[in-house]
Design an enzyme around this catalytic site. Structure first.
Site, PDB file in Angstrom:
ATOM      1  N   GLU A  26     -41.298 -40.594  45.034  1.00 43.15           N
ATOM      2  CA  GLU A  26     -41.508 -41.695  44.079  1.00 43.15           C
ATOM      3  C   GLU A  26     -40.982 -43.024  44.634  1.00 43.15           C
ATOM      4  O   GLU A  26     -40.275 -43.062  45.640  1.00 43.15           O
ATOM      5  CB  GLU A  26     -40.829 -41.383  42.741  1.00 43.15           C
ATOM      6  CG  GLU A  26     -39.325 -41.268  42.846  1.00 43.15           C
ATOM      7  CD  GLU A  26     -38.603 -41.711  41.594  1.00 43.15           C
ATOM      8  OE1 GLU A  26     -38.888 -42.822  41.092  1.00 43.15           O
ATOM      9  OE2 GLU A  26     -37.738 -40.950  41.132  1.00 43.15           O
ATOM     10  N   SER A 142     -37.735 -39.965  27.829  1.00 44.10           N
ATOM     11  CA  SER A 142     -38.543 -40.380  28.987  1.00 44.10           C
ATOM     12  C   SER A 142     -39.920 -39.722  28.981  1.00 44.10           C
ATOM     13  O   SER A 142     -40.066 -38.525  28.690  1.00 44.10           O
ATOM     14  CB  SER A 142     -37.828 -40.011  30.283  1.00 44.10           C
ATOM     15  OG  SER A 142     -38.655 -40.323  31.385  1.00 44.10           O
ATOM     16  N   ALA A 143     -40.925 -40.524  29.343  1.00 41.66           N
ATOM     17  CA  ALA A 143     -42.285 -39.995  29.492  1.00 41.66           C
ATOM     18  C   ALA A 143     -42.343 -38.949  30.602  1.00 41.66           C
ATOM     19  O   ALA A 143     -43.310 -38.179  30.683  1.00 41.66           O
ATOM     20  CB  ALA A 143     -43.252 -41.138  29.781  1.00 41.66           C
ATOM     21  N   ASP A 144     -41.299 -38.898  31.459  1.00 38.59           N
ATOM     22  CA  ASP A 144     -41.265 -37.862  32.503  1.00 38.59           C
ATOM     23  C   ASP A 144     -41.382 -36.472  31.895  1.00 38.59           C
ATOM     24  O   ASP A 144     -42.020 -35.584  32.474  1.00 38.59           O
ATOM     25  CB  ASP A 144     -39.943 -37.916  33.289  1.00 38.59           C
ATOM     26  CG  ASP A 144     -39.784 -39.165  34.143  1.00 38.59           C
ATOM     27  OD1 ASP A 144     -40.733 -39.962  34.240  1.00 38.59           O
ATOM     28  OD2 ASP A 144     -38.676 -39.331  34.714  1.00 38.59           O
ATOM     29  N   LYS A 161     -29.289 -37.295  35.235  1.00 36.58           N
ATOM     30  CA  LYS A 161     -27.954 -37.905  35.162  1.00 36.58           C
ATOM     31  C   LYS A 161     -27.335 -37.740  33.793  1.00 36.58           C
ATOM     32  O   LYS A 161     -28.044 -37.738  32.787  1.00 36.58           O
ATOM     33  CB  LYS A 161     -28.077 -39.406  35.426  1.00 36.58           C
ATOM     34  CG  LYS A 161     -28.094 -39.743  36.879  1.00 36.58           C
ATOM     35  CD  LYS A 161     -27.524 -41.146  37.091  1.00 36.58           C
ATOM     36  CE  LYS A 161     -27.679 -41.539  38.533  1.00 36.58           C
ATOM     37  NZ  LYS A 161     -29.057 -41.880  38.847  1.00 36.58           N
TER      38      LYS A 161
HETATM   39  N1  PSU Z   1     -32.918 -41.131  37.598  1.00 34.03           N
HETATM   40  C1  PSU Z   1     -32.212 -41.573  38.660  1.00 34.03           C
HETATM   41  N2  PSU Z   1     -32.673 -42.609  39.405  1.00 34.03           N
HETATM   42  C2  PSU Z   1     -33.856 -43.231  39.108  1.00 34.03           C
HETATM   43  C3  PSU Z   1     -34.602 -42.729  37.989  1.00 34.03           C
HETATM   44  C4  PSU Z   1     -34.096 -41.693  37.273  1.00 34.03           C
HETATM   45  O1  PSU Z   1     -31.159 -41.030  38.940  1.00 34.03           O
HETATM   46  O2  PSU Z   1     -34.240 -44.184  39.793  1.00 34.03           O
HETATM   47  C5  PSU Z   1     -35.931 -43.337  37.671  1.00 34.03           C
HETATM   48  C6  PSU Z   1     -37.046 -42.312  37.950  1.00 34.03           C
HETATM   49  O3  PSU Z   1     -38.143 -42.996  38.518  1.00 34.03           O
HETATM   50  C7  PSU Z   1     -37.425 -41.802  36.574  1.00 34.03           C
HETATM   51  C8  PSU Z   1     -37.202 -43.062  35.742  1.00 34.03           C
HETATM   52  O4  PSU Z   1     -38.735 -41.328  36.486  1.00 34.03           O
HETATM   53  O5  PSU Z   1     -36.015 -43.620  36.283  1.00 34.03           O
HETATM   54  C9  PSU Z   1     -37.049 -42.740  34.287  1.00 34.03           C
HETATM   55  O6  PSU Z   1     -37.105 -43.931  33.564  1.00 34.03           O
HETATM   56  P1  PSU Z   1     -37.245 -43.872  31.959  1.00 34.03           P
HETATM   57  O7  PSU Z   1     -35.927 -43.331  31.488  1.00 34.03           O
HETATM   58  O8  PSU Z   1     -37.471 -45.310  31.563  1.00 34.03           O
HETATM   59  O9  PSU Z   1     -38.414 -42.984  31.650  1.00 34.03           O
HETATM   60 MN    MN Z   2     -37.174 -44.669  28.058  1.00 33.37          MN
END
Ligand code: PSU
Ligand code: MN
Length: 304
Positions: A26, A142-144, A161
């Site tokens: 990524e 998260s959308a993940d 994390k």
């Molecule tokens: N966790 C980390 N480092 C990162 C991310 C997550 O330790 O850089 C990034 C990844 O790209 C993950 C995104 O997909 O943050 C998640 O963001 P959000 O919580 O806005 O979905």
């Molecule tokens: Mn978010």
């Protein structure tokens, strides 16, 4: 058939055509997860780690409106220099970025979408997004996690994390039907720490077995999988220190009124500054380890 609107690096195209192992990487971790110049240096190093373990790396982003699978070194450097000025692209952001001809870094979700369309089965990152603390009122999940539910790619990561609510993150992964396979661990890794104390139902010690689980999951037409790989012992940070630092970061984010997609990068930067770079070293070590394991998994998947 690879969609016309995806640009493939020639080495990635050849590897896919010859059914050789490829590992997706990524780019949000480059633009939004680490400071310049360590971000670009690390991204290039991680690609070398993938090659050293027998696979072809494909770092993914949208460059000038073109979804790009397999960035050049110059494109990686460009994202590293742009940092937060580059857009952060999750599933819903891809189309607008393409329409504007803009440049952005893909999150785990955004990268999974493009990896799958290109025909890549294995993806390495640091940590996945998850359920944020306080999600019962903010609904910040998260959308993940939803991407993992629907898109058939195996994501090798060091868990998530502890800026997140890890028990709720595991709970949502269960609800969404996402297998969480511990690689040589019985518990969910907590990114900087090897162990969150949360038990996993599935432990595998052999990557061939994980490759067979991927095949079985996809034979049933199901979605993504998490392969949870703890940070190497020597790079792990002390638990109490992490917890204290995260409490401070969360308090600072609240005071600053940070919300939505800005939250994760804000917290990561706060932790990096507070740790005087120690968290950055741990982060780099675990991403490199994930890349090595992902490359070996991609090789095993070819023979599964
Ligand atoms: N966790 C980390 N480092 C990162 C991310 C997550 O330790 O850089 C990034 C990844 O790209 C993950 C995104 O997909 O943050 C998640 O963001 P959000 O919580 O806005 O979905
Ligand atoms: Mn978010």
């Amino acid at each position: 058939m690879i969609p016309r609107h995806i640009d493939l690096h020639p080495q990635v195209r050849d590897a896919l055509a010859e059914h050789k192992p490829v590992v997706a990487l990524e780019s949000t971790i480059i633009a939004h997860g680490m400071p310049w110049p360590r971000n670009a240096e690390t991204a290039l190093q991680v690609q070398d780690d993938v090659r050293a373990h027998g696979a072809v790396p494909a770092t993914i982003a949208v460059i000038d409106g073109r979804p790009t699978v397999g960035l050049s070194d110059a494109q990686i450097e460009r994202l590293g220099r742009e940092g937060r000025a580059a857009a952060k692209l999750s599933r819903r952001d891809l189309a607008a970025c393409m329409a504007r001809g803009a440049t952005g870094a893909t999150t785990v979700a955004g990268t999974m979408v493009l990896a799958e369309r290109a025909g890549i089965a294995v993806f390495a990152t640091g940590g996945i997004g998850g359920v944020h603390r306080g999600a019962e009122t903010s609904l910040d999940i998260s959308a993940d996690l939803h991407e993992l539910a629907r898109t058939p790619v195996a994501v090798v990561c060091a868990g998530a994390k502890s800026i997140l609510d890890l028990p709720l993150t595991l709970e949502v992964l269960e609800t969404l039907g996402v297998p969480v396979l511990g690689y040589r661990t019985d518990t969910l890794p907590a990114f900087f720490a090897r162990d969150s104390g949360l038990a996993l139902e599935q432990r595998f010690d052999d990557l061939g077995d994980i490759a067979r689980a991927m095949q079985a999951h996809w034979a049933l037409g199901l979605g993504g999988l998490v392969v949870a790989n703890p940070v190497p012992e020597a790079a792990a940070l002390p638990r109490e220190w992490i917890d204290r630092t995260i409490e401070h970061a969360l308090a600072a984010a609240q005071t600053a009124g940070v919300r939505g997609k800005a939250t994760t990068p804000y917290l990561l930067e706060h932790i990096q500054v507070a740790s005087q770079g120690r968290s950055l070293e741990a982060n780099i070590a675990l991403v490199r380890h994930n890349a090595a394991v992902a490359a070996q998994l991609a090789c095993a998947f070819m023979h599964a």
